[in-house]
Motif scaffolding. Structure first.
Motif, PDB file in Angstrom:
ATOM      1  N   SER A  73       0.856  -1.188   0.000  1.00  0.00           N
ATOM      2  CA  SER A  73       0.000   0.000   0.000  1.00  0.00           C
ATOM      3  C   SER A  73       0.891   1.236   0.000  1.00  0.00           C
ATOM      4  N   TYR A  74       0.363   2.334  -0.492  1.00  0.00           N
ATOM      5  CA  TYR A  74       1.167   3.542  -0.615  1.00  0.00           C
ATOM      6  C   TYR A  74       0.411   4.765  -0.093  1.00  0.00           C
ATOM      7  N   VAL A  75       1.182   5.679   0.502  1.00  0.00           N
ATOM      8  CA  VAL A  75       0.715   7.047   0.730  1.00  0.00           C
ATOM      9  C   VAL A  75       1.515   7.925  -0.219  1.00  0.00           C
ATOM     10  N   VAL A  76       0.815   8.627  -1.097  1.00  0.00           N
ATOM     11  CA  VAL A  76       1.436   9.498  -2.102  1.00  0.00           C
ATOM     12  C   VAL A  76       1.056  10.923  -1.750  1.00  0.00           C
ATOM     13  N   PHE A  77       2.057  11.779  -1.514  1.00  0.00           N
ATOM     14  CA  PHE A  77       1.722  13.127  -1.038  1.00  0.00           C
ATOM     15  C   PHE A  77       2.639  14.181  -1.637  1.00  0.00           C
ATOM     16  N   ASP A  78       2.158  15.425  -1.581  1.00  0.00           N
ATOM     17  CA  ASP A  78       2.930  16.520  -2.186  1.00  0.00           C
ATOM     18  C   ASP A  78       3.978  17.073  -1.228  1.00  0.00           C
ATOM     19  N   LYS A  79       3.630  17.189   0.053  1.00  0.00           N
ATOM     20  CA  LYS A  79       4.572  17.743   1.029  1.00  0.00           C
ATOM     21  C   LYS A  79       4.028  17.480   2.425  1.00  0.00           C
ATOM     22  N   THR A  80       4.880  17.532   3.409  1.00  0.00           N
ATOM     23  CA  THR A  80       4.431  17.425   4.793  1.00  0.00           C
ATOM     24  C   THR A  80       3.436  18.548   5.074  1.00  0.00           C
ATOM     25  N   GLY A  81       2.318  18.188   5.679  1.00  0.00           N
ATOM     26  CA  GLY A  81       1.268  19.168   5.922  1.00  0.00           C
ATOM     27  C   GLY A  81       0.393  19.417   4.712  1.00  0.00           C
ATOM     28  N   GLY A  82       0.626  18.674   3.630  1.00  0.00           N
ATOM     29  CA  GLY A  82      -0.129  18.867   2.387  1.00  0.00           C
ATOM     30  C   GLY A  82      -1.244  17.860   2.210  1.00  0.00           C
ATOM     31  N   VAL A  98      -2.943   5.249   8.652  1.00  0.00           N
ATOM     32  CA  VAL A  98      -3.565   6.320   9.439  1.00  0.00           C
ATOM     33  C   VAL A  98      -2.507   7.043  10.274  1.00  0.00           C
ATOM     34  N   GLU A  99      -1.656   6.279  10.932  1.00  0.00           N
ATOM     35  CA  GLU A  99      -0.622   6.879  11.773  1.00  0.00           C
ATOM     36  C   GLU A  99       0.327   7.752  10.960  1.00  0.00           C
ATOM     37  N   PHE A 100       0.724   7.267   9.786  1.00  0.00           N
ATOM     38  CA  PHE A 100       1.639   8.042   8.953  1.00  0.00           C
ATOM     39  C   PHE A 100       0.980   9.334   8.477  1.00  0.00           C
ATOM     40  N   VAL A 101      -0.251   9.230   8.000  1.00  0.00           N
ATOM     41  CA  VAL A 101      -0.977  10.415   7.523  1.00  0.00           C
ATOM     42  C   VAL A 101      -1.101  11.452   8.632  1.00  0.00           C
ATOM     43  N   GLN A 102      -1.445  11.020   9.820  1.00  0.00           N
ATOM     44  CA  GLN A 102      -1.619  11.952  10.931  1.00  0.00           C
ATOM     45  C   GLN A 102      -0.288  12.555  11.370  1.00  0.00           C
ATOM     46  N   ASN A 103       0.770  11.744  11.403  1.00  0.00           N
ATOM     47  CA  ASN A 103       2.087  12.250  11.801  1.00  0.00           C
ATOM     48  C   ASN A 103       2.629  13.264  10.801  1.00  0.00           C
ATOM     49  N   GLN A 104       2.288  13.101   9.548  1.00  0.00           N
ATOM     50  CA  GLN A 104       2.752  14.024   8.512  1.00  0.00           C
ATOM     51  C   GLN A 104       1.822  15.226   8.333  1.00  0.00           C
ATOM     52  N   GLY A 105       0.715  15.232   9.058  1.00  0.00           N
ATOM     53  CA  GLY A 105      -0.230  16.338   8.949  1.00  0.00           C
ATOM     54  C   GLY A 105      -0.897  16.422   7.591  1.00  0.00           C
ATOM     55  N   LEU A 106      -1.183  15.273   6.996  1.00  0.00           N
ATOM     56  CA  LEU A 106      -1.718  15.231   5.643  1.00  0.00           C
ATOM     57  C   LEU A 106      -3.246  15.220   5.630  1.00  0.00           C
ATOM     58  N   THR A 107      -3.793  15.784   4.573  1.00  0.00           N
ATOM     59  CA  THR A 107      -5.222  15.712   4.298  1.00  0.00           C
ATOM     60  C   THR A 107      -5.440  14.714   3.170  1.00  0.00           C
ATOM     61  N   VAL A 108      -6.259  13.706   3.412  1.00  0.00           N
ATOM     62  CA  VAL A 108      -6.508  12.684   2.394  1.00  0.00           C
ATOM     63  C   VAL A 108      -7.527  13.208   1.388  1.00  0.00           C
ATOM     64  N   GLN A 109      -7.123  13.245   0.133  1.00  0.00           N
ATOM     65  CA  GLN A 109      -8.048  13.617  -0.938  1.00  0.00           C
ATOM     66  C   GLN A 109      -8.640  12.397  -1.630  1.00  0.00           C
ATOM     67  N   TRP A 110      -7.793  11.383  -1.826  1.00  0.00           N
ATOM     68  CA  TRP A 110      -8.210  10.218  -2.599  1.00  0.00           C
ATOM     69  C   TRP A 110      -7.821   8.929  -1.890  1.00  0.00           C
ATOM     70  N   ILE A 111      -8.699   7.930  -1.994  1.00  0.00           N
ATOM     71  CA  ILE A 111      -8.390   6.556  -1.616  1.00  0.00           C
ATOM     72  C   ILE A 111      -8.569   5.755  -2.894  1.00  0.00           C
ATOM     73  N   LEU A 112      -7.448   5.399  -3.512  1.00  0.00           N
ATOM     74  CA  LEU A 112      -7.451   4.844  -4.862  1.00  0.00           C
ATOM     75  C   LEU A 112      -7.329   3.324  -4.833  1.00  0.00           C
ATOM     76  N   GLU A 113      -8.132   2.680  -5.649  1.00  0.00           N
ATOM     77  CA  GLU A 113      -8.031   1.244  -5.869  1.00  0.00           C
ATOM     78  C   GLU A 113      -7.592   1.017  -7.311  1.00  0.00           C
ATOM     79  N   THR A 114      -6.568   0.183  -7.515  1.00  0.00           N
ATOM     80  CA  THR A 114      -6.163  -0.124  -8.879  1.00  0.00           C
ATOM     81  C   THR A 114      -7.120  -1.112  -9.540  1.00  0.00           C
ATOM     82  N   HIS A 115      -7.839  -1.903  -8.730  1.00  0.00           N
ATOM     83  CA  HIS A 115      -8.845  -2.833  -9.245  1.00  0.00           C
ATOM     84  C   HIS A 115      -9.543  -3.479  -8.054  1.00  0.00           C
TER      85      HIS A 115
END
Length: 286
Positions: A17-26, A53-70
């Motif tokens: 699984s991946y978290v893809v983000f633009d920047k910390t706090g982004g 969840v822990e990584f997203v919260q620690n990085q201060g990220l806002t989730v825009q998309w939850i993507l499924e490849t299939h």
């Protein structure tokens, strides 16, 4: 702008699984999440998803998309759980409706289940552009393993789902309902027509003995070394190899529970009159 990428490997299902983000706090997208499931007891856990969840919260990220490849056949998606915890839109390729239609019949799902993709927040079409914060992303239809397979390109990174594996493992099987080896070959060549330095991120790794799990490679490496579709392998040769190999493969351990959850965007079937949710096991259907 290149994406920042954090991978999470689940050694129970060999899924990345991946978290893809633009920047910390982004802003970020979550790709191919895992809901832990024990087929012996029918119990679910959220350990794998909670790492995201822990990584997203620690990085201060806002989730825009939850993507499924299939609609995965080897693990349950945690998309529904993650949307409740973190927000964001669950998205998948628009051809998911074809997959839903087939499996609604196989599982004899309740009349209220509509195979129209409405269980997802957004259905993506080939070449559709969307954004992850400051990052521009593009959906790439790559059917063959399933009719609804979608890869996601973010700058020089492409999340390929099950279309390709690491070069020493090869390619995805094509013997599930709606799969097609000719179509998969064309999808692979579509990906391998990208620039040589393009980074490719796998959804799974099944490493040969002696190699640690890995999930990142390049177009150049795949073209030179993929054991099924390196440069010079014709479509006819690939289809013959893929068809012969698929005939020897057993069904994935979790295909029956996972598909009926994943075509619902990671939600469980509705509880029955006694308040209990059930997953169906069709006998002699696959």
């Amino acid at each position: 702008m290149k994406p920042q990428i954090q991978a999470f490997f689940d050694d129970a299902t060999w899924t990345v699984s991946y978290v893809v983000f633009d920047k910390t706090g982004g802003h970020c997208a979550l790709v191919d999440s895992v809901l832990d499931y024990d087929p012996k007891s029918g119990r679910t856990r959220t350990h794998s998803a909670d790492r995201l969840v822990e990584f997203v919260q620690n990085q201060g990220l806002t989730v825009q998309w939850i993507l499924e490849t299939h609609a995965h056949a080897d693990h349950l998606s945690a998309a529904h759980y993650l949307r409740k915890k973190l927000g964001g839109k669950i998205a998948i390729g628009a051809a998911i409706t074809r997959v839903q239609d087939v499996f609604k019949a196989i599982f004899h799902l309740e009349p209220e289940f509509h195979p129209d993709g409405s269980q997802f927040n957004h259905l993506l079409h080939d070449e559709e552009v969307f954004h992850i914060g400051q990052l521009e992303a593009r959906a790439l239809a790559v059917p063959g393993h399933t009719p609804a397979c979608m890869a996601y390109q973010v700058a020089d990174a492409v999340f390929v789902g099950d279309t390709l594996f690491m070069p020493d493992v090869g390619t995805a099987r094509c013997d599930f309902p709606g799969g097609n080896a000719h179509t998969l070959y064309q999808s692979v060549r579509k990906l391998l027509s990208l620039p040589d330095e393009t980074r490719l991120f796998m959804c799974h790794d099944y490493p040969p003995a002696g190699r640690a799990a890995a999930w990142q490679t390049t177009v150049a490496d795949q073209r030179a070394h993929n054991i099924h579709v390196h440069d010079g392998v014709t479509e006819e040769a690939f289809v013959e190899l893929r068809t012969r190999r698929d005939a020897t493969l057993e069904m994935p351990v979790l295909i029956l529970p996972s598909v009926q959850v994943n075509i619902r965007a990671g939600a469980m079937p509705p509880p029955e009159d006694n308040g209990v949710t059930y997953l169906k096991i069709p006998v002699n259907a696959l």
